[in-house]
Design a protein around this motif. Structure first.
Motif, PDB file in Angstrom:
ATOM      1  N   GLY A   1      -3.020  -5.894  10.460  1.00 23.87           N
ATOM      2  CA  GLY A   1      -1.955  -6.905  10.446  1.00 23.87           C
ATOM      3  C   GLY A   1      -0.853  -6.610   9.442  1.00 23.87           C
ATOM      4  N   VAL A   2      -0.599  -5.331   9.169  1.00 25.37           N
ATOM      5  CA  VAL A   2       0.494  -4.945   8.245  1.00 25.37           C
ATOM      6  C   VAL A   2       1.834  -5.405   8.833  1.00 25.37           C
ATOM      7  N   GLN A   3       2.728  -5.919   7.977  1.00 24.58           N
ATOM      8  CA  GLN A   3       3.993  -6.515   8.441  1.00 24.58           C
ATOM      9  C   GLN A   3       5.161  -5.530   8.501  1.00 24.58           C
ATOM     10  N   GLN A   4       5.110  -4.471   7.681  1.00 24.94           N
ATOM     11  CA  GLN A   4       6.242  -3.533   7.628  1.00 24.94           C
ATOM     12  C   GLN A   4       5.743  -2.157   7.196  1.00 24.94           C
ATOM     13  N   ILE A   5       6.261  -1.115   7.855  1.00 26.19           N
ATOM     14  CA  ILE A   5       5.955   0.265   7.431  1.00 26.19           C
ATOM     15  C   ILE A   5       7.259   0.910   6.979  1.00 26.19           C
ATOM     16  N   ILE A   6       7.270   1.363   5.741  1.00 27.03           N
ATOM     17  CA  ILE A   6       8.459   2.027   5.188  1.00 27.03           C
ATOM     18  C   ILE A   6       8.087   3.500   5.038  1.00 27.03           C
ATOM     19  N   TYR A   7       8.812   4.355   5.737  1.00 23.77           N
ATOM     20  CA  TYR A   7       8.360   5.737   5.903  1.00 23.77           C
ATOM     21  C   TYR A   7       9.389   6.725   5.383  1.00 23.77           C
TER      22      TYR A   7
ATOM     23  N   LEU B   1      -9.067   4.605   6.553  1.00 20.99           N
ATOM     24  CA  LEU B   1      -7.851   3.788   6.442  1.00 20.99           C
ATOM     25  C   LEU B   1      -8.075   2.306   6.732  1.00 20.99           C
ATOM     26  N   ALA B   2      -9.023   2.005   7.633  1.00 22.78           N
ATOM     27  CA  ALA B   2      -9.210   0.609   8.044  1.00 22.78           C
ATOM     28  C   ALA B   2      -9.508  -0.276   6.837  1.00 22.78           C
ATOM     29  N   GLU B   3     -10.491   0.128   6.041  1.00 20.54           N
ATOM     30  CA  GLU B   3     -10.869  -0.660   4.863  1.00 20.54           C
ATOM     31  C   GLU B   3      -9.746  -0.629   3.815  1.00 20.54           C
ATOM     32  N   ALA B   4      -9.136   0.568   3.690  1.00 16.22           N
ATOM     33  CA  ALA B   4      -8.098   0.744   2.667  1.00 16.22           C
ATOM     34  C   ALA B   4      -6.924  -0.214   2.885  1.00 16.22           C
ATOM     35  N   LEU B   5      -6.613  -0.503   4.156  1.00 13.03           N
ATOM     36  CA  LEU B   5      -5.420  -1.316   4.452  1.00 13.03           C
ATOM     37  C   LEU B   5      -5.702  -2.813   4.571  1.00 13.03           C
ATOM     38  N   LYS B   6      -6.937  -3.183   4.299  1.00 13.49           N
ATOM     39  CA  LYS B   6      -7.291  -4.609   4.387  1.00 13.49           C
ATOM     40  C   LYS B   6      -6.357  -5.448   3.497  1.00 13.49           C
ATOM     41  N   ASN B   7      -5.757  -6.478   4.061  1.00 15.19           N
ATOM     42  CA  ASN B   7      -4.861  -7.414   3.348  1.00 15.19           C
ATOM     43  C   ASN B   7      -3.522  -6.817   2.909  1.00 15.19           C
ATOM     44  N   VAL B   8      -3.271  -5.561   3.266  1.00 20.20           N
ATOM     45  CA  VAL B   8      -1.986  -4.950   2.879  1.00 20.20           C
ATOM     46  C   VAL B   8      -0.874  -5.558   3.739  1.00 20.20           C
ATOM     47  N   ASP B   9       0.226  -5.973   3.094  1.00 17.93           N
ATOM     48  CA  ASP B   9       1.367  -6.556   3.811  1.00 17.93           C
ATOM     49  C   ASP B   9       2.386  -5.496   4.203  1.00 17.93           C
ATOM     50  N   VAL B  10       2.641  -4.580   3.274  1.00 16.19           N
ATOM     51  CA  VAL B  10       3.679  -3.564   3.492  1.00 16.19           C
ATOM     52  C   VAL B  10       3.116  -2.197   3.128  1.00 16.19           C
TER      53      VAL B  10
ATOM     54  N   GLY C   1       0.854  -1.195   0.000  1.00 16.58           N
ATOM     55  CA  GLY C   1       0.000   0.000   0.000  1.00 16.58           C
ATOM     56  C   GLY C   1       0.884   1.237   0.000  1.00 16.58           C
ATOM     57  N   VAL C   2       0.638   2.139  -0.947  1.00 13.78           N
ATOM     58  CA  VAL C   2       1.503   3.322  -1.081  1.00 13.78           C
ATOM     59  C   VAL C   2       0.718   4.598  -0.783  1.00 13.78           C
ATOM     60  N   PHE C   3       1.039   5.245   0.345  1.00 18.60           N
ATOM     61  CA  PHE C   3       0.458   6.554   0.642  1.00 18.60           C
ATOM     62  C   PHE C   3       1.310   7.629  -0.036  1.00 18.60           C
ATOM     63  N   GLY C   4       0.623   8.596  -0.655  1.00 19.16           N
ATOM     64  CA  GLY C   4       1.345   9.632  -1.403  1.00 19.16           C
ATOM     65  C   GLY C   4       1.634   9.172  -2.826  1.00 19.16           C
TER      66      GLY C   4
ATOM     67  N   LEU D   1      13.336   3.193  -0.977  1.00 19.20           N
ATOM     68  CA  LEU D   1      12.105   2.815  -0.258  1.00 19.20           C
ATOM     69  C   LEU D   1      11.618   1.447  -0.724  1.00 19.20           C
ATOM     70  N   VAL D   2      11.594   1.240  -2.024  1.00 18.64           N
ATOM     71  CA  VAL D   2      11.084  -0.034  -2.565  1.00 18.64           C
ATOM     72  C   VAL D   2      12.043  -1.184  -2.247  1.00 18.64           C
ATOM     73  N   GLU D   3      13.340  -0.940  -2.377  1.00 14.08           N
ATOM     74  CA  GLU D   3      14.322  -2.002  -2.076  1.00 14.08           C
ATOM     75  C   GLU D   3      14.185  -2.476  -0.623  1.00 14.08           C
ATOM     76  N   SER D   4      13.750  -1.555   0.259  1.00 19.30           N
ATOM     77  CA  SER D   4      13.617  -1.880   1.692  1.00 19.30           C
ATOM     78  C   SER D   4      12.605  -2.992   1.942  1.00 19.30           C
ATOM     79  N   ILE D   5      11.688  -3.202   1.004  1.00 20.82           N
ATOM     80  CA  ILE D   5      10.732  -4.316   1.146  1.00 20.82           C
ATOM     81  C   ILE D   5      11.483  -5.644   1.090  1.00 20.82           C
ATOM     82  N   PHE D   6      12.494  -5.682   0.242  1.00 16.57           N
ATOM     83  CA  PHE D   6      13.116  -6.969  -0.102  1.00 16.57           C
ATOM     84  C   PHE D   6      14.410  -7.259   0.660  1.00 16.57           C
ATOM     85  N   LYS D   7      14.803  -6.320   1.549  1.00 16.27           N
ATOM     86  CA  LYS D   7      16.061  -6.509   2.281  1.00 16.27           C
ATOM     87  C   LYS D   7      15.762  -6.668   3.776  1.00 16.27           C
ATOM     88  N   ASP D   8      16.068  -7.837   4.335  1.00 16.35           N
ATOM     89  CA  ASP D   8      15.856  -8.031   5.775  1.00 16.35           C
ATOM     90  C   ASP D   8      16.653  -7.015   6.581  1.00 16.35           C
TER      91      ASP D   8
END
Ligand code: NAP
Length: 283
Positions: A124-130, A83-92, A31-34, A210-217
């Motif tokens: 239940g979002v797993q990661q927030i990249i800010y 936001l509640a409905e918007a983030l349904k099933n969003v992982d990151v 999910g991408v805000f902005g 920002l995007v690479e941060s999804i894929f790097k532990d």
């Protein structure tokens, strides 16, 4: 009409009207805000090149934006209910929001972060990249002090938004870019921590980080600054995440004037008054 025909017909309607309903479930949903913003647009372009599904958030609708892997959804971070409905099933979540049209940082950055974190926990979002800003962890820096004094305490609200995310209990990545440029990406990117650097960086490069941060532990639970450095090998930054420290975020810019900014001038004024009085007493 047979029940099976009704089912097939409804399924086809879903395909046409709601592409998110048929997102492949084995791909991450980001999910991408902005998403409509100048950095957000690059984030979307970068995500489209990756094997993920995308939910792009904006306060405005966008004609013909939806595709097999992208769903454009109207959401306002100042409106918790949206936001509640918007983030349904969003992982990151990736957030690259910022105040526009005369709005202020307290409203969008700070209250927005509170609402995003709250809805992310529920979903239940797993990661927030800010996407934050250089200076948010540089309370003593002259540039931070000036921005807080002259620009509605922008750095204070960014710093407090960061704190909401760091303390959310959700894995986070906080990226603090230097001054943003509209130029093409360079991919020569310097990472640093402690908020002691100043510099510039194209928005396209920030989007790549920002995007690479999804894929790097190694990006998880890190806060770091990014600026452009043409002397660095292209793409070398992609191997830098592991060397970042987890609890390093500088000195949070709370908006209070740091002691050294008022103590030294105060001592000088007291000394001048003392010297003038002594001179008068002698004459
Ligand atoms: N300028 C600099 O040198 C600099 C340096 C470091 C960091 N930053 C920060 O980097 C961030 C991104 O900058 P940018 O120039 O790429 O941003 P931008 O082009 O100004 O885009 C801002 C985005 O925020 C969204 N937004 C604003 N209010 C919102 C709300 N209430 N709910 C949902 N979305 C909202 C807008 O979406 P809609 O209007 O479509 O809803 C838009 O997509 C900002 O936070 C900025 O402060 C800037």
């Amino acid at each position: 009409m047979k029940r099976s025909s009704v089912f097939i017909l409804s399924f086809l309607c879903c395909l046409l009207l709601k592409p998110n309903l048929v997102f492949s479930e084995d791909k991450q949903l980001v999910g991408v805000f902005g998403a409509s913003g100048r950095t957000g647009t690059h984030i979307i372009d970068e995500l489209i090149r990756r094997d993920v599904n995308i939910r792009a958030f904006s306060r405005r609708t966008k004609e013909n934006a939806d595709t097999d892997s992208l769903n454009w959804v109207v959401a306002d971070v100042t409106n918790k209910e949206s936001l509640a409905e918007a983030l349904k099933n969003v992982d990151v979540i990736i957030s690259a929001i910022g105040p526009v049209d005369g709005d202020n940082s307290e409203n969008v950055d700070y209250l927005g972060a509170i609402n995003i974190v709250s809805a992310a926990k529920e979903s239940g979002v797993q990661q927030i990249i800010y996407m934050s800003s250089i200076g948010a962890g540089g309370a003593e820096n002259i540039s931070t002090v000036m921005l807080n004094l002259l620009a509605n305490k922008t750095m204070k609200w960014k710093a407090l938004a960061e704190e909401q995310i760091r303390n959310s209990g959700i894995a986070f990545t906080i990226v603090r870019p230097g001054g943003l440029l509209g130029e093409p990406a360079t991919q020569g990117i310097q990472f640093s921590q402690g908020d002691n650097v100043l510099g510039w960086i194209p928005r396209e490069d920030v989007a790549a980080v920002l995007v690479e941060s999804i894929f790097k532990d190694g990006a998880k639970n890190k806060t770091f600054e990014v600026i452009n450095d043409d002397s660095l090998p292209v793409d070398a930054w992609r191997d830098e995440f592991d060397s970042l420290k987890p609890n390093e975020f500088g000195v949070i810019a709370t908006g209070e004037l740091p002691t050294r900014y008022w103590l030294s001038p105060l001592l000088v004024i007291i000394a001048i008054i003392y010297l003038i009085r002594r001179k008068r007493a002698r004459s």
